[in-house]
Structure formats: C-alpha cells, structure tokens
Motif scaffolding. Structure first.
Motif, PDB file in Angstrom:
ATOM      1  N   ALA A  33       0.902  -1.085  -0.152  1.00 10.26           N
ATOM      2  CA  ALA A  33       0.174  -0.044   0.042  1.00 10.26           C
ATOM      3  C   ALA A  33       0.845   1.208   0.042  1.00 10.26           C
ATOM      4  CB  ALA A  33      -0.963   0.052   1.300  1.00 10.26           C
ATOM      5  N   ALA A  34       1.776   1.227   0.634  1.00 13.79           N
ATOM      6  CA  ALA A  34       2.955   2.379   0.599  1.00 13.79           C
ATOM      7  C   ALA A  34       3.654   2.840  -0.700  1.00 13.79           C
ATOM      8  CB  ALA A  34       3.749   2.226   1.799  1.00 13.79           C
ATOM      9  N   THR A  35       3.555   2.002  -1.670  1.00 13.45           N
ATOM     10  CA  THR A  35       4.146   2.059  -2.840  1.00 13.45           C
ATOM     11  C   THR A  35       3.136   2.282  -3.755  1.00 13.45           C
ATOM     12  OG1 THR A  35       4.314  -0.146  -3.272  1.00 13.45           O
ATOM     13  CG2 THR A  35       6.509   0.781  -2.324  1.00 13.45           C
ATOM     14  N   ARG A  36       1.753   2.303  -3.674  1.00 15.33           N
ATOM     15  CA  ARG A  36       0.943   2.435  -4.637  1.00 15.33           C
ATOM     16  C   ARG A  36       0.754   3.754  -5.224  1.00 15.33           C
ATOM     17  NH1 ARG A  36      -3.781  -0.961  -0.832  1.00 15.33           N
ATOM     18  NH2 ARG A  36      -2.927  -3.106  -1.633  1.00 15.33           N
ATOM     19  N   PRO A  37       1.156   4.866  -4.587  1.00 14.56           N
ATOM     20  CA  PRO A  37       1.168   6.057  -5.245  1.00 14.56           C
ATOM     21  C   PRO A  37       2.044   6.101  -6.375  1.00 14.56           C
ATOM     22  CG  PRO A  37       0.718   6.497  -2.930  1.00 14.56           C
ATOM     23  CD  PRO A  37       1.054   4.906  -3.030  1.00 14.56           C
TER      24      PRO A  37
END
Length: 168
Positions: A33-37
C-alpha cells in the motif's frame, strides 16, 4: 539521457526514476500500500522509470526465487508488467552518455552498483531504494540525483503535484 529502445516514447519531459529490485517487488508482487502512489504515477506516466538489460535480468532472476512460490506464468506476467512500466535503456559510454563509472561512489553491495550508475547516466531525478548500502550513498550521489526511500518518493510525488497545481 540514455538511449531509449522505444524512440517514440519521450522520457526527457517526465521525471525519471530508477527503481531497485526490492522496490519493484513491493510495487508489483507484494502490492504494498505504501508504494501504490508510485505505481499509479508510473501507470499514469507522470514519472518514468528506466531499466537496462542488467536490471531486467536481476528482476527476472529474483522472480524465480523459490521463496516467492511464483508459477512461471505469474513470473512472466510480473516481468511483462515491469517492462511495460519502464523505458529500456542502453546505458554506456558507447551511447555517448555522461560517463559516470569513474566518479560515482562505489556501493558496498556490488549488485546495487548498476542502479547507482544507471541513475547517474540516465540523469534520473531519483533512485528509489530501501537497501541500506544504497541509502548510505545519499550525500555522495546528491550532486547527480536523489536517493529516496519509497516513502520519500511518495512525498516527492505529492510535492510535484502541488507545484503543478499551483502553476495551473
């Protein structure tokens, strides 16, 4: 920049990143989730990532590690997804690029040196990594590019988006 294997794809007008293999795993395999952007920015072509044969070979090799338990089809799909998100480059002095090897700092992990040299040769804005050996080189690489953790890369994206919104 580096020689681009897809001449119709402009990379000079977009911010350029180099992603180390563990970051690519977080982006594509683990769907962190932390790398989704970051993944959305790559998919929307707000930033580009560059890859060489050597970095793609490492990606293919890591996908085959037994601890991931990936089928051949899943490995192929993940490999193809990363290829689609990245611009393949042929970085080297023969390409007339910025010669970097003689002056770039040496990473204590020789497997990571290719990412340092690619970021410099491609004139990338950033090298995104979680690797301690790479992160220790931040200050020494700062004249050429920024070394960022994934969280810092996401903050960088937010800052760039805010700057763009303020200009329009």
């Amino acid at each position: 920049g580096c020689a681009n294997s897809s001449p119709g794809t402009p990379i000079l007008n977009k911010p350029v990143w180099v992603l180390d293999t563990n970051v690519v795993l977080d982006l594509l395999h683990f769907d962190d989730a932390a790398t989704r952007p970051m993944r959305r920015a790559l998919e929307d072509e707000r930033v580009r990532c560059v890859a060489t044969d050597a970095t793609l070979d490492e990606w293919r090799r890591v996908l085959a590690y037994p601890e991931f338990g990936l089928t051949a089809n899943r490995q192929a799909a993940l490999f193809a997804h990363y290829q689609a998100l990245s611009v393949r480059t042929a970085c080297g002095e023969a390409d007339g690029l910025k010669p970097v090897g003689f002056r770039m700092p040496r990473c204590s992990d020789p497997d990571d040196q290719k990412f340092i040299e690619l970021a410099a040769a491609a004139r990338a804005q950033g090298l995104v990594s979680k690797d301690r050996a790479v992160l220790r080189l931040r200050r020494r690489c700062a004249p050429d590019f920024q070394i960022m953790t994934p969280a810092e890369a996401v903050r960088w994206l937010c800052d760039v988006s805010e700057d763009y919104a303020a200009e329009t």
